[in-house]
Design an enzyme around this catalytic site. Structure first.
Site, PDB file in Angstrom:
ATOM      1  N   GLY A  12       0.858  -1.248  -0.017  1.00  0.00           N
ATOM      2  CA  GLY A  12       0.051  -0.160   0.049  1.00  0.00           C
ATOM      3  C   GLY A  12       0.838   1.299   0.039  1.00  0.00           C
ATOM      4  O   GLY A  12       0.211   2.389   0.397  1.00  0.00           O
ATOM      5  N   THR A  13       2.018   1.348  -0.250  1.00  0.00           N
ATOM      6  CA  THR A  13       2.823   2.419  -0.463  1.00  0.00           C
ATOM      7  C   THR A  13       2.346   3.534  -1.535  1.00  0.00           C
ATOM      8  O   THR A  13       2.372   4.700  -1.402  1.00  0.00           O
ATOM      9  CB  THR A  13       4.338   2.206  -0.765  1.00  0.00           C
ATOM     10  N   ASN A  14       1.764   3.015  -2.440  1.00  0.00           N
ATOM     11  CA  ASN A  14       1.023   3.739  -3.601  1.00  0.00           C
ATOM     12  C   ASN A  14      -0.118   4.357  -3.112  1.00  0.00           C
ATOM     13  O   ASN A  14      -0.632   5.696  -3.317  1.00  0.00           O
ATOM     14  CB  ASN A  14       0.849   3.032  -4.709  1.00  0.00           C
ATOM     15  N   ILE A  92      -5.959  -9.346 -12.359  1.00  0.00           N
ATOM     16  CA  ILE A  92      -6.468  -9.026 -13.762  1.00  0.00           C
ATOM     17  C   ILE A  92      -7.726  -8.629 -13.611  1.00  0.00           C
ATOM     18  O   ILE A  92      -8.648  -9.399 -12.934  1.00  0.00           O
ATOM     19  CB  ILE A  92      -6.157 -10.342 -14.583  1.00  0.00           C
ATOM     20  N   LEU A  93      -8.326  -7.582 -14.394  1.00  0.00           N
ATOM     21  CA  LEU A  93      -9.488  -7.411 -14.610  1.00  0.00           C
ATOM     22  C   LEU A  93      -9.961  -7.572 -15.852  1.00  0.00           C
ATOM     23  O   LEU A  93      -9.469  -7.166 -16.999  1.00  0.00           O
ATOM     24  CB  LEU A  93      -9.877  -5.749 -14.126  1.00  0.00           C
ATOM     25  N   HIS A 109       2.117   1.236 -13.329  1.00  0.00           N
ATOM     26  CA  HIS A 109       3.084  -0.043 -13.664  1.00  0.00           C
ATOM     27  C   HIS A 109       4.592   0.571 -13.381  1.00  0.00           C
ATOM     28  O   HIS A 109       4.938   1.633 -13.956  1.00  0.00           O
ATOM     29  CB  HIS A 109       2.614  -0.351 -15.181  1.00  0.00           C
ATOM     30  N   GLU A 147      -9.021  -4.005 -21.390  1.00  0.00           N
ATOM     31  CA  GLU A 147      -8.675  -5.496 -21.279  1.00  0.00           C
ATOM     32  C   GLU A 147      -7.542  -5.947 -21.756  1.00  0.00           C
ATOM     33  O   GLU A 147      -7.085  -7.287 -21.304  1.00  0.00           O
ATOM     34  CB  GLU A 147      -9.959  -5.918 -22.140  1.00  0.00           C
ATOM     35  N   LYS A 177       9.858   5.063  -5.036  1.00  0.00           N
ATOM     36  CA  LYS A 177      10.022   6.430  -4.550  1.00  0.00           C
ATOM     37  C   LYS A 177      10.365   7.542  -5.377  1.00  0.00           C
ATOM     38  O   LYS A 177       9.619   8.627  -5.213  1.00  0.00           O
ATOM     39  CB  LYS A 177      11.446   6.264  -3.559  1.00  0.00           C
ATOM     40  N   GLU A 180       6.873   6.283  -9.053  1.00  0.00           N
ATOM     41  CA  GLU A 180       5.538   5.932  -8.790  1.00  0.00           C
ATOM     42  C   GLU A 180       4.827   6.672  -7.912  1.00  0.00           C
ATOM     43  O   GLU A 180       3.525   7.078  -8.018  1.00  0.00           O
ATOM     44  CB  GLU A 180       5.651   4.467  -8.305  1.00  0.00           C
TER      45      GLU A 180
HETATM   46  C1  GRF Z   1       4.670  -1.327  -6.844  1.00  0.00           C
HETATM   47  O1  GRF Z   1       6.060  -1.403  -7.517  1.00  0.00           O
HETATM   48  C2  GRF Z   1       3.661  -1.449  -7.830  1.00  0.00           C
HETATM   49  O2  GRF Z   1       3.768  -0.699  -8.865  1.00  0.00           O
HETATM   50  C3  GRF Z   1       3.355  -3.003  -7.769  1.00  0.00           C
HETATM   51  O3  GRF Z   1       3.798  -3.350  -6.808  1.00  0.00           O
HETATM   52  C4  GRF Z   1       4.497  -2.726  -6.087  1.00  0.00           C
HETATM   53  C5  GRF Z   1       4.159  -2.169  -4.541  1.00  0.00           C
HETATM   54  O4  GRF Z   1       3.057  -1.320  -4.596  1.00  0.00           O
HETATM   55  N1  GRF Z   1       2.321  -3.329  -8.514  1.00  0.00           N
HETATM   56  P1  GRF Z   1       2.310  -1.043  -3.190  1.00  0.00           P
HETATM   57  O5  GRF Z   1       3.416  -0.698  -2.207  1.00  0.00           O
HETATM   58  O6  GRF Z   1       1.444  -2.169  -2.525  1.00  0.00           O
HETATM   59  O7  GRF Z   1       1.534   0.256  -3.537  1.00  0.00           O
END
Ligand code: GRF
Length: 199
Positions: A12-14, A92-93, A109, A147, A177, A180
């Site tokens: 969950g860092t994003n 995947i969706l 990504h 898709e 860091k 993203e």
């Molecule tokens: C990130 O590099 C994201 O792009 C990839 O998983 C990594 C961790 O993401 N899909 P997060 O820390 O869970 O947001």
């Protein structure tokens, strides 16, 4: 102000970058109203709780793809969501889901699409392939989701140099860091503005 949902699968860092961007005013055209994880007990859910954001777990492993997407769609609609942000979301969706949300889903990504993306390129595998190929520059991309895995229209990209001898793990952190965590909130703001214009 539109409502956004953030879909997560792990650290969950994003999601955290989006929460911080909302506080700092970078993300101002959308409010994060919901966090949805496809699996229980992930750190991303803690981050949502600490930020006072409503969360839900829709367990794809238990439900299977079709039921997972059905419940996800219903949960998003019930919460008045208009923008879906995939942030470290590793599911995947399918077309039947993405077709219902045209230009409403964005994804981060961890490479410069069209390099190192598509089927099988996710998480650490992306950075391992970057190092195996020996490219000197990598980065991150935020794109609309359709898709085709990582195939939608590109919104923002940010380049990151690849230091000599860096490990895949350290490169992943570096890309998160320096790229993203910066472009995902900026792209979410752009997408939210575009949705508001269509109101
Ligand atoms: C990130 O590099 C994201 O792009 C990839 O998983 C990594 C961790 O993401 N899909 P997060 O820390 O869970 O947001």
């Amino acid at each position: 102000m539109i409502k956004a949902a953030v879909l997560v699968s792990g650290g969950g860092t994003n999601l955290q970058a989006l929460i911080d961007a909302q506080k700092s005013g970078i993300l101002k055209s959308a409010s994060i109203a919901l966090a949805v994880s496809n699996k229980p007990g992930v750190l991303a859910l803690e981050r949502a709780k600490n930020a006072g954001i409503k969360s839900a777990v829709i367990n794809k492993k238990e439900l299977g793809q079709a039921e997972f997407e059905k419940r996800l769609d219903r949960t998003l609609k019930e919460n008045g969501i208009e923008l879906i942000v995939l942030a470290g979301f590793l599911c995947i969706l399918t077309k039947s889901f993405t077709d219902r949300w045209p230009k409403r889903i964005i994804n981060v990504h961890p490479s410069l699409i069209p390099s190192f993306c598509g089927e099988g390129f996710y998480g650490l595998k992306v950075h391992e392939a970057v190092l195996a190929r020996g490219v000197k520059v990598t980065g991150a991309t935020v794109h609309y989701v359709n898709e085709i895995p990582d195939g939608g229209e590109i919104i923002l990209q940010k380049a990151v140099t690849v230091p000599e001898g860096i490990t895949p793990q350290k490169l992943q952190k570096r890309v998160m860091k320096l790229a993203e965590w910066k472009i995902l909130p900026q792209a979410a703001e752009l997408a939210a503005q575009a949705i508001e214009k269509n109101h």
